[in-house]
Design a protein around this motif. Structure first.
Motif, PDB file in Angstrom:
ATOM      1  N   GLN A 472      79.222  22.608  23.724  1.00  0.00           N
ATOM      2  CA  GLN A 472      78.149  21.748  23.210  1.00  0.00           C
ATOM      3  C   GLN A 472      78.031  21.862  21.693  1.00  0.00           C
ATOM      4  O   GLN A 472      77.850  20.867  20.983  1.00  0.00           O
ATOM      5  CB  GLN A 472      76.824  22.123  23.880  1.00  0.00           C
ATOM      6  N   LEU A 475      80.985  19.997  20.080  1.00  0.00           N
ATOM      7  CA  LEU A 475      80.784  18.545  20.148  1.00  0.00           C
ATOM      8  C   LEU A 475      79.753  18.087  19.122  1.00  0.00           C
ATOM      9  O   LEU A 475      79.900  17.036  18.498  1.00  0.00           O
ATOM     10  CB  LEU A 475      80.343  18.148  21.561  1.00  0.00           C
ATOM     11  N   GLN A 476      78.703  18.904  18.938  1.00  0.00           N
ATOM     12  CA  GLN A 476      77.691  18.580  17.935  1.00  0.00           C
ATOM     13  C   GLN A 476      78.273  18.627  16.526  1.00  0.00           C
ATOM     14  O   GLN A 476      77.969  17.769  15.682  1.00  0.00           O
ATOM     15  CB  GLN A 476      76.513  19.566  18.060  1.00  0.00           C
ATOM     16  N   LYS A 479      80.291  15.543  15.969  1.00  0.00           N
ATOM     17  CA  LYS A 479      79.406  14.396  15.747  1.00  0.00           C
ATOM     18  C   LYS A 479      78.862  14.399  14.325  1.00  0.00           C
ATOM     19  O   LYS A 479      78.828  13.360  13.644  1.00  0.00           O
ATOM     20  CB  LYS A 479      78.260  14.436  16.758  1.00  0.00           C
ATOM     21  N   GLN A 480      78.430  15.575  13.855  1.00  0.00           N
ATOM     22  CA  GLN A 480      77.906  15.686  12.493  1.00  0.00           C
ATOM     23  C   GLN A 480      78.975  15.351  11.466  1.00  0.00           C
ATOM     24  O   GLN A 480      78.701  14.688  10.457  1.00  0.00           O
ATOM     25  CB  GLN A 480      77.357  17.096  12.264  1.00  0.00           C
ATOM     26  N   GLN A 482      81.582  13.393  11.901  1.00  0.00           N
ATOM     27  CA  GLN A 482      81.837  11.952  11.943  1.00  0.00           C
ATOM     28  C   GLN A 482      80.751  11.174  11.217  1.00  0.00           C
ATOM     29  O   GLN A 482      81.036  10.217  10.483  1.00  0.00           O
ATOM     30  CB  GLN A 482      81.934  11.490  13.401  1.00  0.00           C
ATOM     31  N   GLN A 483      79.487  11.597  11.403  1.00  0.00           N
ATOM     32  CA  GLN A 483      78.386  10.928  10.706  1.00  0.00           C
ATOM     33  C   GLN A 483      78.515  11.094   9.195  1.00  0.00           C
ATOM     34  O   GLN A 483      78.278  10.150   8.426  1.00  0.00           O
ATOM     35  CB  GLN A 483      77.049  11.493  11.190  1.00  0.00           C
TER      36      GLN A 483
END
Length: 559
Positions: A472, A475-476, A479-480, A482-483
């Protein structure tokens, strides 16, 4: 659970049906030969001392000895790692401050390095206790839940840096709450928190949380690291001192008062870091005096082999077969020397394999001893002796991965974990190898690869909470990232578009603005308007002065 180390040798058992076929062909040949010799009754009278039953017994003995030899080569073993080990201990949560203020060098080389060194030595002393790790700065994160795997705890500890927490600051209250949520809330004792920080948060809530946790049986010990005089923060990326918004050099100071208050409210002790051994000794003594309960954990990979029993059985059956005669009341057979030679030949080929297996265990044991002493180069050398000779030795590959990671050879460590996972048949052990691979990749910022490793580990062991939490987190992080990448790509386009729109509006405004005739104004009117403007400016300045006096600016802390 029993497993064979070398399953390939079990293929030799496929020869048993061939031996059985040969046995029945020999019986058929004997019957045909008897008929060819002459009168069947006369021939049977001549061979009446021959015993078909004993011939069958000899065949069974030889076949069983052959199968037992195959089992000896395959090396049946049971993993000691799956055995439950009971010990008396407590649960210890470590709350480690990883804010940028911990990079100050008033404690050499840095506050954070010394903190990790002290905690590493403390973990070595807490052999019977379960350990968990919480890292915090502007936010608190559970880095590792409570576990008896101290090797994993030290691995997580070594990877703790300010980069693992994106928000800067020091939130001690949140860290204490995270530690408390990791304990078994049904128990009112056997729980302790070790908080190590420079205390730079000035948060009154931390003392309140400490009081609440003390009422629930949690003992909180604090370690202050730094100096009251303070020191500048060196930015690791630029190697320059950190400055505040006004351009002044930031000086981070140890807040002993808050850490003492937390220890007092938490029924624990406070220590100012001065010497690693002294700090560890006092903490160890304090924790040893706490009430302890029985903790049941799985000990890690070690095996007990049973090949020697199969080898002994094989040799014994061959000796018995040699002594069993096909004839009733026969004299001592002349073939005894030949069979003894065959027996010695079999032993000659099987014993070196057994000796080799024993040598490999001894080498791995030496490597384990070196690893415990933090002699990782020596441990790596020992494990590689085994893996070079026997690449399929999963235990050596697994331990080699741990040693290589300690030596910061991450790519080689990943390769070793892959080899271990390939050669491990037990799902739980294979899951551990893949989990360690994921940890190495995650700490090396190879997030997609580590996600794959964690997923594979969870497929084999869905109950692995550590792998699930790390998955988890990875994955976070993806995501960060990519943002952030999308934001960085979008920003230049947005800025360019804003400039173009602004220029377009200005051009349109110039084109649409009508030409106006400037009105004439008398000197008296101009003086009155000037006085009115000055009065308005004075009123505005008075209001700003009142606001500044009532609410002084508080600079935002980002270290």
């Amino acid at each position: 659970m029993f497993k064979f180390q070398h399953n390939e040798y079990l293929l030799a058992l496929a020869a048993i049906p061939i031996l059985a076929l040969l046995y029945f062909l020999v019986l058929r040949w004997k019957k045909k030969t008897i008929k060819k010799i002459g009168d069947e009754r006369l021939v049977k009278e001549m061979i009446k001392n021959y015993s078909p039953q004993r011939f069958a017994i000899k065949f069974i003995l030889i076949t069983t000895a052959f199968a037992s030899g195959a089992f000896a080569l395959a090396n049946l073993r049971s993993p000691k790692g799956s055995e439950k080990v009971s010990r008396n201990g407590i649960d210890v949560m470590i709350a480690l401050d990883v804010s940028k203020s911990m990079l100050a060098q008033d404690v050499k080389p840095t506050r954070l390095d010394r903190a990790k060194q002290a905690l590493g030595k403390l973990i070595d002393k807490l052999s019977n206790d379960r350990i968990g790790i919480v890292v915090f700065a502007g936010k608190a994160y559970l880095q590792m839940p409570l576990t008896g795997d101290h090797g994993a705890a030290k691995m997580y500890l070594s990877s703790a840096t300010p980069d693992v927490v994106p928000t800067q600051g020091t939130v001690i209250a949140d860290a204490l709450k995270m530690c408390y949520s990791s304990f078994n809330t049904k128990e009112k004792k056997y729980k302790s928190v070790i908080l190590i920080s420079d205390g730079e948060d000035h948060d009154e809530e931390a003392a309140k949380v400490a009081t609440q946790m003390a009422n629930e049986g949690v003992i909180i010990n604090t370690i202050g690291i730094g100096s009251p005089e303070g020191a500048p923060i060196i930015d690791a990326a630029t190697n320059e001192t950190k400055k505040d918004n006004e351009g002044n050099t930031v000086i981070t100071k140890l807040n002993e008062a808050e850490l003492k208050t937390i220890a007092e409210k938490g029924n624990g002790i406070y220590q100012l870091y001065s010497n690693t051994d002294d700090v560890v000794a006092k903490l160890d003594a304090q924790l040893s005096n706490m009430d302890q309960r029985t903790v049941t954990e799985d000990s890690l990979v070690n095996y007990k082999s049973f090949f020697q029993y199969f080898l002994l059985l094989s040799l014994l059956l061959l000796v018995i077969e040699m002594l069993v005669s096909e004839r009733v009341n026969s004299e001592k057979r002349k073939k005894v020397p030949v069979k003894l030679a065959a027996l010695l030949l079999i032993a000659f080929f099987q014993l070196p394999v057994a000796a080799s297996a024993q040598d490999e265990k001894a080498i791995i044991k030496k490597g384990n001893e070196a690893y415990k002493k933090n002699e990782f180069d020596k441990a790596t050398e020992q494990y590689q002796k085994v893996t070079t000779k026997t690449p399929a030795n999963a235990t050596a590959q697994y331990n080699l991965g741990n040693a290589l990671y300690k030596n910061s050879k991450t790519d080689e460590a990943v390769s070793a974990y892959d080899n271990a996972a390939t050669n491990l048949s037990d799902k739980a052990e294979k899951s551990k190898a893949l989990y360690n691979k994921g940890v190495v990749l995650q700490n090396n910022k190879k997030l997609p690869e580590c996600v794959t490793a964690y997923k594979e580990a969870l497929k084999l062991n869905p109950q692995d909470d550590d792998a699930r939490q790390n998955l988890q987190k990875a994955l976070q992080q993806i995501k960060q990232q990519q943002q952030k990448d999308n934001k960085d790509q979008k920003k230049p386009k947005d800025d360019q578009k804003k400039k173009e729109d602004q220029k377009k509006k200005e051009d349109e405004k110039k084109q649409q603005q009508p030409q106006q005739q400037q009105p004439k104004i008398t000197k008296k009117d101009a003086e009155e308007k000037l006085k009115a403007l000055l009065q308005q400016e004075k009123n505005l300045q008075d209001k700003l002065q009142k606001v500044n006096t009532a609410s002084p600016n508080k600079p935002e802390k980002d270290w």
